[in-house]
Design an enzyme around this catalytic site. Structure first.
Site, PDB file in Angstrom:
ATOM      1  N   HIS A   1       0.808  -1.219   0.000  1.00 10.36           N
ATOM      2  CA  HIS A   1       0.000   0.000   0.000  1.00 10.36           C
ATOM      3  C   HIS A   1       0.844   1.273   0.000  1.00 10.36           C
ATOM      4  O   HIS A   1       0.309   2.361  -0.224  1.00 10.36           O
ATOM      5  CB  HIS A   1      -0.950   0.003   1.199  1.00 10.36           C
TER       6      HIS A   1
ATOM      7  N   GLU B   1      -6.858 -12.661   4.728  1.00 12.06           N
ATOM      8  CA  GLU B   1      -7.674 -11.443   4.730  1.00 12.06           C
ATOM      9  C   GLU B   1      -8.892 -11.553   3.832  1.00 12.06           C
ATOM     10  O   GLU B   1      -9.349 -10.565   3.255  1.00 12.06           O
ATOM     11  CB  GLU B   1      -6.799 -10.259   4.311  1.00 12.06           C
TER      12      GLU B   1
ATOM     13  N   ASP C   1      -9.681  -6.013   4.943  1.00  8.98           N
ATOM     14  CA  ASP C   1      -9.968  -6.733   3.698  1.00  8.98           C
ATOM     15  C   ASP C   1     -10.959  -7.862   3.940  1.00  8.98           C
ATOM     16  O   ASP C   1     -11.773  -8.188   3.055  1.00  8.98           O
ATOM     17  CB  ASP C   1      -8.673  -7.290   3.095  1.00  8.98           C
TER      18      ASP C   1
END
Length: 346
Positions: free
Chosen positions: A112, A216, A242
């Site tokens: 990210h 996730e 997630d």
């Protein structure tokens, strides 16, 4: 013996003789070429009478040169709970501050965060300087990304979106040299082996590396007992945000059904006893609560979030103070004199 502090002076005739002797020596040598991939030559044994004692000390063993605190696997085996931070700014200065602040580990987030391998390296340098474990979070689970990340020499590697045991086994294979895996070998020239100086790298790298698999998704949670039991998976990183999205509750990780799925997954990992639990503290689920439920690795902050919160609060305090001063000015105009604030040391 001549002193090395004095400059060496040779005549042109002496230099010519030296060049000829070196050329002849190389021409007659059976190993006239040297590969940059070759390991370092063996160090002569000082006890051997047939060899002159080596005047240079042997390279220190990696486990002695790098302090115990940098290897999460050994600390987890000792029952410690490690507290960490995620780094998305790719700022070596922020990474260094995080290390000095006392975090046990820092996750350099290439999933990210905006940076990649080249941007991650300076952060690893900074974390190493503070004896803080560095974990590289990959943008995807692939052999190519894992190879480049591992060559940098992190203490841990985090694979995203591991939804089943097959993907977990692949992730582990990306971290192992053949025949146990598919990792490409250039261990004599990479940072992970101290550029070939660490002679024990091949013997120690598996036990010193922390392999983390992120679970996730709803599919991953259902198979988490199989994922956590895969040989080589050291830690299961839970991903509540997630997970909530995959269950249809985008950005609602505190939803009742998400919490139920998360608790069930946690119990399955702990029951299996093969892998440690790792997670990220949330506003509704703090670090202390995660530790109470059996997590051994907890991240409680993100560098961007820390700065954002501090910056927003700094501006807010300034604006509040500005309003107070305007009110004070109005009171003075009306003849009211507010009490003078004392300096902190008065």
């Amino acid at each position: 013996m001549a002193s090395f502090s004095q400059p060496l002076s040779l005549s042109s005739a002496s230099l010519s003789t030296l060049r000829k002797s070196l050329y002849a020596s190389n021409a007659n040598s059976k190993t006239s070429s040297f590969s940059f991939l070759s390991p370092l030559p063996p160090i002569p044994n000082p006890s051997s009478k047939s060899q002159a004692p080596n005047v240079f000390p042997a390279p220190l063993d990696r486990r002695r040169r790098h302090q115990h605190g940098r290897h999460p696997p050994s600390r987890l085996k000792n029952g410690e709970t490690l507290y960490g931070i995620f780094l998305l700014t790719f700022s070596p200065t922020i990474a260094e501050i995080a290390g000095h602040a006392g975090y046990d580990f820092a996750v350099v987030d290439m999933e990210h965060g905006h940076g990649g391998i080249s941007s991650a390296l300076p952060c690893l340098h900074a974390l190493a300087a503070t004896n803080t474990a560095a974990i590289l979070r990959l943008p995807e689970s692939s052999a190519a990304w894992a190879k480049k990340a591992l060559d940098l020499g992190p203490q841990g590697i985090m694979f995203p979106m591991i939804d089943n045991p097959k993907l977990a086994r692949k992730a582990v294979s990306y971290c192992r040299f053949p025949p146990n895996g598919v990792r490409g070998s250039a261990h004599t020239i990479i940072r992970a082996s101290d550029y070939g100086i660490d002679e024990g790298y091949l013997s120690n790298y598996e036990e010193e590396l922390l392999i983390m698999c992120q679970v996730e998704s709803e599919e991953g949670v259902k198979k988490i007992d199989e994922i956590s039991s895969v040989d080589g998976v050291d830690c299961v990183q839970m991903g509540p945000t997630d997970l909530s999205a995959s269950m249809g509750y985008l950005w609602d990780p505190g939803h009742k059904k998400v919490k139920e799925a998360l608790r069930g997954a946690e119990k399955a990992v702990l029951k299996g006893g093969e892998a440690y639990l790792s997670g990220f503290a949330m506003p509704h689920d703090g670090a202390a609560e995660l530790r109470r439920r059996g997590y051994h690795m907890v991240a409680g902050a993100v560098d961007i979030g820390l700065f954002r919160n501090a910056a927003v609060e700094d501006v807010r305090k300034f604006k509040v103070r500005l309003e107070e001063e305007q009110e004070s000015d109005e009171e003075k105009e009306n003849g009211k004199v507010p009490a003078e604030e004392k300096y902190w040391s008065e």
